[in-house]
Design an enzyme around this catalytic site. Sequence first.
Site, PDB file in Angstrom:
ATOM      1  N   CYS A  85       0.839  -1.203   0.000  1.00  0.00           N
ATOM      2  CA  CYS A  85       0.000   0.000   0.000  1.00  0.00           C
ATOM      3  C   CYS A  85       0.877   1.257   0.000  1.00  0.00           C
ATOM      4  O   CYS A  85       1.734   1.429   0.860  1.00  0.00           O
ATOM      5  CB  CYS A  85      -0.910   0.001   1.225  1.00  0.00           C
ATOM      6  SG  CYS A  85      -1.888   1.505   1.310  1.00  0.00           S
ATOM      7  N   LYS A 116       1.587  -9.652  -0.822  1.00  0.00           N
ATOM      8  CA  LYS A 116       1.364  -8.794  -1.980  1.00  0.00           C
ATOM      9  C   LYS A 116       2.254  -7.572  -1.805  1.00  0.00           C
ATOM     10  O   LYS A 116       2.221  -6.908  -0.762  1.00  0.00           O
ATOM     11  CB  LYS A 116      -0.099  -8.375  -2.074  1.00  0.00           C
ATOM     12  CG  LYS A 116      -0.353  -7.411  -3.213  1.00  0.00           C
ATOM     13  CD  LYS A 116      -1.837  -7.325  -3.526  1.00  0.00           C
ATOM     14  CE  LYS A 116      -2.084  -6.348  -4.653  1.00  0.00           C
ATOM     15  NZ  LYS A 116      -2.050  -4.944  -4.198  1.00  0.00           N
ATOM     16  N   HIS A 173       2.842  -6.183  -7.733  1.00  0.00           N
ATOM     17  CA  HIS A 173       2.335  -5.080  -8.543  1.00  0.00           C
ATOM     18  C   HIS A 173       3.548  -4.434  -9.226  1.00  0.00           C
ATOM     19  O   HIS A 173       4.482  -4.029  -8.532  1.00  0.00           O
ATOM     20  CB  HIS A 173       1.592  -4.105  -7.614  1.00  0.00           C
ATOM     21  CG  HIS A 173       1.050  -2.897  -8.308  1.00  0.00           C
ATOM     22  ND1 HIS A 173       0.403  -1.884  -7.637  1.00  0.00           N
ATOM     23  CD2 HIS A 173       1.048  -2.529  -9.612  1.00  0.00           C
ATOM     24  CE1 HIS A 173       0.028  -0.950  -8.504  1.00  0.00           C
ATOM     25  NE2 HIS A 173       0.415  -1.315  -9.696  1.00  0.00           N
ATOM     26  N   ASN A 216       0.594  -8.430 -11.195  1.00  0.00           N
ATOM     27  CA  ASN A 216      -0.489  -7.469 -10.929  1.00  0.00           C
ATOM     28  C   ASN A 216      -0.108  -6.106 -11.508  1.00  0.00           C
ATOM     29  O   ASN A 216       1.052  -5.724 -11.514  1.00  0.00           O
ATOM     30  CB  ASN A 216      -0.733  -7.373  -9.407  1.00  0.00           C
ATOM     31  CG  ASN A 216      -1.698  -6.262  -9.032  1.00  0.00           C
ATOM     32  OD1 ASN A 216      -1.333  -5.331  -8.314  1.00  0.00           O
ATOM     33  ND2 ASN A 216      -2.923  -6.325  -9.525  1.00  0.00           N
ATOM     34  N   GLY A 217      -1.154  -5.418 -11.972  1.00  0.00           N
ATOM     35  CA  GLY A 217      -0.974  -4.068 -12.504  1.00  0.00           C
ATOM     36  C   GLY A 217      -1.314  -3.991 -13.973  1.00  0.00           C
ATOM     37  O   GLY A 217      -0.638  -4.584 -14.805  1.00  0.00           O
ATOM     38  N   ASP A 218      -2.416  -3.274 -14.254  1.00  0.00           N
ATOM     39  CA  ASP A 218      -2.810  -2.969 -15.630  1.00  0.00           C
ATOM     40  C   ASP A 218      -3.277  -4.174 -16.451  1.00  0.00           C
ATOM     41  O   ASP A 218      -3.215  -4.127 -17.680  1.00  0.00           O
ATOM     42  CB  ASP A 218      -1.674  -2.258 -16.393  1.00  0.00           C
ATOM     43  CG  ASP A 218      -1.268  -0.951 -15.731  1.00  0.00           C
ATOM     44  OD1 ASP A 218      -1.983  -0.509 -14.811  1.00  0.00           O
ATOM     45  OD2 ASP A 218      -0.240  -0.389 -16.127  1.00  0.00           O
ATOM     46  N   GLY A 254      -7.367  -5.952 -10.454  1.00  0.00           N
ATOM     47  CA  GLY A 254      -7.990  -4.954  -9.598  1.00  0.00           C
ATOM     48  C   GLY A 254      -8.991  -4.107 -10.363  1.00  0.00           C
ATOM     49  O   GLY A 254     -10.142  -4.507 -10.586  1.00  0.00           O
ATOM     50  N   ARG A 255      -8.520  -2.946 -10.824  1.00  0.00           N
ATOM     51  CA  ARG A 255      -9.438  -1.937 -11.354  1.00  0.00           C
ATOM     52  C   ARG A 255     -10.316  -2.411 -12.502  1.00  0.00           C
ATOM     53  O   ARG A 255     -11.456  -1.968 -12.631  1.00  0.00           O
ATOM     54  CB  ARG A 255      -8.642  -0.693 -11.748  1.00  0.00           C
ATOM     55  CG  ARG A 255      -8.120   0.060 -10.533  1.00  0.00           C
ATOM     56  CD  ARG A 255      -7.059   1.053 -10.884  1.00  0.00           C
ATOM     57  NE  ARG A 255      -5.851   0.399 -11.373  1.00  0.00           N
ATOM     58  CZ  ARG A 255      -4.779   1.030 -11.795  1.00  0.00           C
ATOM     59  NH1 ARG A 255      -4.757   2.342 -11.793  1.00  0.00           N
ATOM     60  NH2 ARG A 255      -3.720   0.367 -12.208  1.00  0.00           N
TER      61      ARG A 255
HETATM   62  C1  LIG Z   1      -9.783   1.444  -4.914  1.00  0.00           C
HETATM   63  C2  LIG Z   1      -8.534   0.631  -4.678  1.00  0.00           C
HETATM   64  C3  LIG Z   1      -8.287   0.116  -3.422  1.00  0.00           C
HETATM   65  C4  LIG Z   1      -7.147  -0.651  -3.195  1.00  0.00           C
HETATM   66  N1  LIG Z   1      -6.969  -1.237  -1.957  1.00  0.00           N
HETATM   67  C5  LIG Z   1      -5.956  -2.133  -1.784  1.00  0.00           C
HETATM   68  C6  LIG Z   1      -5.858  -2.917  -0.596  1.00  0.00           C
HETATM   69  O1  LIG Z   1      -6.686  -2.813   0.323  1.00  0.00           O
HETATM   70  N2  LIG Z   1      -4.823  -3.791  -0.503  1.00  0.00           N
HETATM   71  C7  LIG Z   1      -3.894  -3.957  -1.505  1.00  0.00           C
HETATM   72  O2  LIG Z   1      -2.972  -4.775  -1.381  1.00  0.00           O
HETATM   73  N3  LIG Z   1      -3.971  -3.225  -2.634  1.00  0.00           N
HETATM   74  C8  LIG Z   1      -4.988  -2.368  -2.809  1.00  0.00           C
HETATM   75  N4  LIG Z   1      -5.112  -1.712  -4.001  1.00  0.00           N
HETATM   76  C9  LIG Z   1      -4.163  -2.013  -5.091  1.00  0.00           C
HETATM   77  C10 LIG Z   1      -4.697  -3.132  -5.983  1.00  0.00           C
HETATM   78  O3  LIG Z   1      -4.838  -4.324  -5.261  1.00  0.00           O
HETATM   79  C11 LIG Z   1      -3.773  -3.362  -7.192  1.00  0.00           C
HETATM   80  O4  LIG Z   1      -2.492  -3.697  -6.718  1.00  0.00           O
HETATM   81  C12 LIG Z   1      -3.648  -2.138  -8.093  1.00  0.00           C
HETATM   82  O5  LIG Z   1      -4.916  -1.533  -8.307  1.00  0.00           O
HETATM   83  C13 LIG Z   1      -3.027  -2.501  -9.432  1.00  0.00           C
HETATM   84  O6  LIG Z   1      -3.778  -3.484 -10.094  1.00  0.00           O
HETATM   85  P1  LIG Z   1      -4.829  -3.119 -11.274  1.00  0.00           P
HETATM   86  O7  LIG Z   1      -4.074  -2.357 -12.325  1.00  0.00           O
HETATM   87  O8  LIG Z   1      -5.342  -4.461 -11.760  1.00  0.00           O
HETATM   88  O9  LIG Z   1      -5.894  -2.268 -10.654  1.00  0.00           O
HETATM   89  C14 LIG Z   1      -6.211  -0.902  -4.240  1.00  0.00           C
HETATM   90  C15 LIG Z   1      -6.460  -0.335  -5.496  1.00  0.00           C
HETATM   91  C16 LIG Z   1      -7.603   0.408  -5.727  1.00  0.00           C
HETATM   92  C17 LIG Z   1      -7.853   0.961  -7.111  1.00  0.00           C
END
Ligand SMILES: Cc1cc2nc3c(=O)[nH]c(=O)nc-3n(C[C@H](O)[C@H](O)[C@H](O)COP(=O)(O)O)c2cc1C
Length: 330
Positions: free
Chosen positions: A102, A141, A171, A204-206, A228-229
Amino acid sequence: MPKIGKIELPDFPLLLAPMEDVSDPPFRALCKEQGADVVYTEFISSEGLIRDAAKSVIKLDIYEKERPVGIQIFGAELDSMLQAVDIVEKSNPDIIDINFGCPVKKVVCKNAGAGILRDIPLMVKLTEAIVKRTNLPVTVKTRLGWDHNSIKIVEVAERLQDVGIQAIAIHGRTRVQMYKGSADWKPIAEVKNNPRMHIPVFGNGDVDSPEAAEKMRDEFGLDGAMIGRASIGNPWFFKEVKHYFETGEHLSPPTMEERVIAARRHLQMAIDWKGEKLGVFETRRHYTNYFKGIPHFKEYRMKMVTSDESSDVFAAFDEVLQKFGDHQFV
Ligand SMILES: Cc1cc2nc3c(=O)[nH]c(=O)nc-3n(C[C@H](O)[C@H](O)[C@H](O)COP(=O)(O)O)c2cc1C
């Protein structure tokens, strides 16, 4: 096939990423139904758990239908983390995940989350102690590193594996990057290609399209994708990726009817879980995503996000279906 401890997973599993205020039981259930192979709770503060803070404790709620499910915790104090593990175990998750990624200032400044990337010995020490404390599989993570000049993820992943973690999700950004730029999967592939690594390495990521997931699998050789997103307002994303893997074709986007059904179920599950008032309030943030891209939708969105009674929100869903039932999503 990758395994997390004794949990057997399909080839190239898709994991729902932990996301604060998003990855709650109703959303996890929807993603699970649409093909997510592992789901995680949002991060939960170890300090909050040991103080029995209601806000943290409710995040421990998990349900049989969503297994395998991981509960994610964060913190930087050894004693608090270990006590938090004892509390988490009582909820009987399949996995305990440690958040070392985080980037948010208030977390990082206490050395928690990605803050710990500035103190790798502490990261390894905490992880080892947690692994020893529990019989559950522990996963981590994290991010590539603190900043561009301190990327040591290959060494870090190996050290975490050596103290007993059962999988790692990485990530492809540094802490300093926050969410800027694009995720770099090359260092994640280097972790995977380290001949000493034998635990699953998830990227992870994008991952925002079936093609991106395919690239992560075929070009970068990773063991699975954490998403994630791309799933926010689109729990169908998991099914889309799996369909593409199986057929090489794209699924058509969900229809308005499917979206309304999902939004209804989301709201109903939230009410069943947290009661009418909180259920209505906390599901509001999801509607924009379910109904993205519909022209002249504002009036209906306003009804959904300002009504205090679930009956009014459900009525708004019905109205939307009647009015926009034929809308073609792209
Ligand atoms: C709204 C939001 C909340 C998130 N909360 C957490 C969390 O509680 N724990 C965590 O490890 N990552 C958290 N992340 C990061 C995501 O798990 C992920 O690593 C990041 O969004 C990149 O992946 P993506 O491109 O598939 O979104 C959060 C991301 C977003 C957008």
